[in-house]
Design an enzyme around this catalytic site. Structure first.
Site, short mmCIF file in Angstrom:
data_model
loop_
_atom_site.label_atom_id
_atom_site.label_comp_id
_atom_site.label_asym_id
_atom_site.label_seq_id
_atom_site.Cartn_x
_atom_site.Cartn_y
_atom_site.Cartn_z
N ASP A 190 -7.77 -10.95 8.16
CA ASP A 190 -7.87 -9.67 7.45
C ASP A 190 -9.35 -9.30 7.25
OD1 ASP A 190 -6.56 -7.53 6.27
OD2 ASP A 190 -6.72 -8.39 4.25
N HIS A 236 -1.63 -3.64 -4.78
CA HIS A 236 -0.80 -3.62 -3.56
C HIS A 236 -0.28 -5.02 -3.20
CE1 HIS A 236 -4.40 -4.88 -1.21
NE2 HIS A 236 -3.53 -5.27 -0.29
N LYS A 296 0.82 -1.21 0.00
CA LYS A 296 0.00 0.00 0.00
C LYS A 296 0.85 1.26 0.00
CE LYS A 296 -4.33 -1.72 1.84
NZ LYS A 296 -5.28 -1.69 2.97
N HIS A 356 -2.74 -12.73 0.28
CA HIS A 356 -3.82 -12.57 1.27
C HIS A 356 -5.15 -12.15 0.67
CE1 HIS A 356 -2.28 -8.40 1.24
NE2 HIS A 356 -3.43 -8.02 1.79
N HIS A 357 -5.18 -11.83 -0.63
CA HIS A 357 -6.47 -11.51 -1.27
C HIS A 357 -6.91 -12.60 -2.25
CE1 HIS A 357 -7.13 -7.60 0.53
NE2 HIS A 357 -5.86 -7.30 0.30
FE LIG Z 1 -4.46 -6.09 1.61
#
Ligand SMILES: [Fe+2]
Length: 359
Positions: free
Chosen positions: A304, A244, A219, A275-276
């Site tokens: 998250d 990101h 980010k 993580h996405h």
């Molecule tokens: Fe993220």
């Protein structure tokens, strides 16, 4: 008192070594390599004195097994040989012994050699501790940088860190991917004897969790107006925001370009880059599915999303804990790893407390 294993099928040799060492060390006299591997399940010694010629498992075979194990590979081993054999000596050092002592040996010689090696180990351990501390400080600085830029998420990193600890502990206790989690930490928490107890997982989790603190480091590369926009993002802006994940991987690579960063940074990179991703393959950046998604990403996804849902964000009000648990339950097998959702559903009550600690 430091612990030494002496492994020899000859009881006279065992007695000699025990007499020489027992004043200064806690000595475990073990009659075979089989006994040694049994004892290793409960005691990690500071050093192993290993006889080469033994029936069944000989010294070379035992050494090979030790070196192939993530748990025992770093225990220093000294070979005890019954004769002077330059070829065997060369091979021993190649395989990773720290010393090669020919029998018969005198008590002072044995004691001095061991003392010297253990002193070196102490120095290495102290330096490693210092490096780990410096590395953690660096991680904290970077994590704070991300939080300061991404004002909308507040103390997201602190909260996800606490929830991550709870989830990893619960997974470990239940044997869910426990072996894989153990492997996350072989360099930052080196298994040098005495560094931490083999059954003490708290050090392990601390380091694993610490590397997860960089999951949103990408980010840093996202423009302020997108990061702090109070309305919903446009499609184009959302696409930029999605970068990101890969940007995070690139930044972590650039931190340690030559060494590859060891397991700590490899973990950090996997947390950042995956993580996405979603279990059904509809996530980003790579659209990975199922167990093709690194475990780091699958664990991070749950903590998250949990934190995002129970927090106030520009585009939505905070959901209750109950509503959030329901959403995660519904995402089992589509968004999230079903096995991990099952663990989460057993321990979700611990999450609100962890979140409160970081308000
Ligand atoms: Fe993220």
């Amino acid at each position: 008192m430091k612990k030494n294993f002496v492994v020899d099928d000859n009881s006279i040799n065992l007695t000699t070594a025990e007499e020489a060492l027992s004043q200064q060390y806690q000595v475990y006299s073990l009659k075979s390599a089989e006994f040694m591997f049994e004892y290793l399940k409960s005691v990690i010694p500071d050093l192993i004195l290993l006889n080469i010629q033994m029936p069944d498992i000989d010294g070379f075979e035992a050494l090979k097994r030790l070196k192939n194990s993530t748990q025992y590979a770093k225990i220093p081993v000294i070979f005890l040989a019954s004769k002077n054999d330059p070829a065997a000596e060369a091979l021993s050092f190649e395989m990773g012994v720290i010393d090669f002592i020919t029998k018969p040996f005198s008590a002072p010689l044995l004691l001095n050699r061991i003392k010297t090696h253990l002193n070196v180990e102490d120095i290495i351990r102290r330096r490693t501790n210092k490096l780990v501390k410096q590395q953690n400080n660096l991680i904290n600085v970077l994590a704070n940088m991300i939080e300061n830029r991404d004002k909308l998420t507040g103390r997201h990193i602190e909260r996800t860190t606490e929830c991550m600890k709870i989830l990893l502990n619960a997974m470990f206790e239940r044997g869910v991917h426990a072996d894989q989690i153990k492997e996350w930490e072989t360099d930052i928490t080196p298994s040098l004897p005495g560094f931490h107890d083999v059954n003490d997982m708290s050090t392990l989790f601390e380091a694993a969790v610490s590397s997860s603190r960089l999951h949103d480091i990408g980010k840093i590369a996202i423009k302020d107006f997108i990061l702090n926009k109070s309305e919903s993002l446009t499609d184009d802006e959302y696409e930029m925001m999605k970068t990101h994940a890969l940007e995070g991987e690139r930044i972590i690579d650039s931190i340690t370009p030559e060494s590859g960063g060891g397991i700590f940074f490899q973990n950090a990179k996997l947390f950042a880059g995956s993580h996405h991703e979603k279990w059904d393959g509809t996530g980003y950046p790579r659209g990975l599915s199922g167990t093709n998604i690194p475990l780091q990403g699958r664990v991070m996804a749950i903590v998250d999303v949990y934190d995002a849902l129970v927090s106030d964000r520009s585009c939505k009000k905070a959901f209750t804990h109950e509503k959030t648990v329901e959403i995660i339950r519904e995402g089992k097998g589509t968004y999230f790893d079903p096995q991990l959702v099952d663990v989460f559903l057993e321990i979700h009550n611990k999450f609100p407390e962890a979140e409160l600690m970081c308000q």
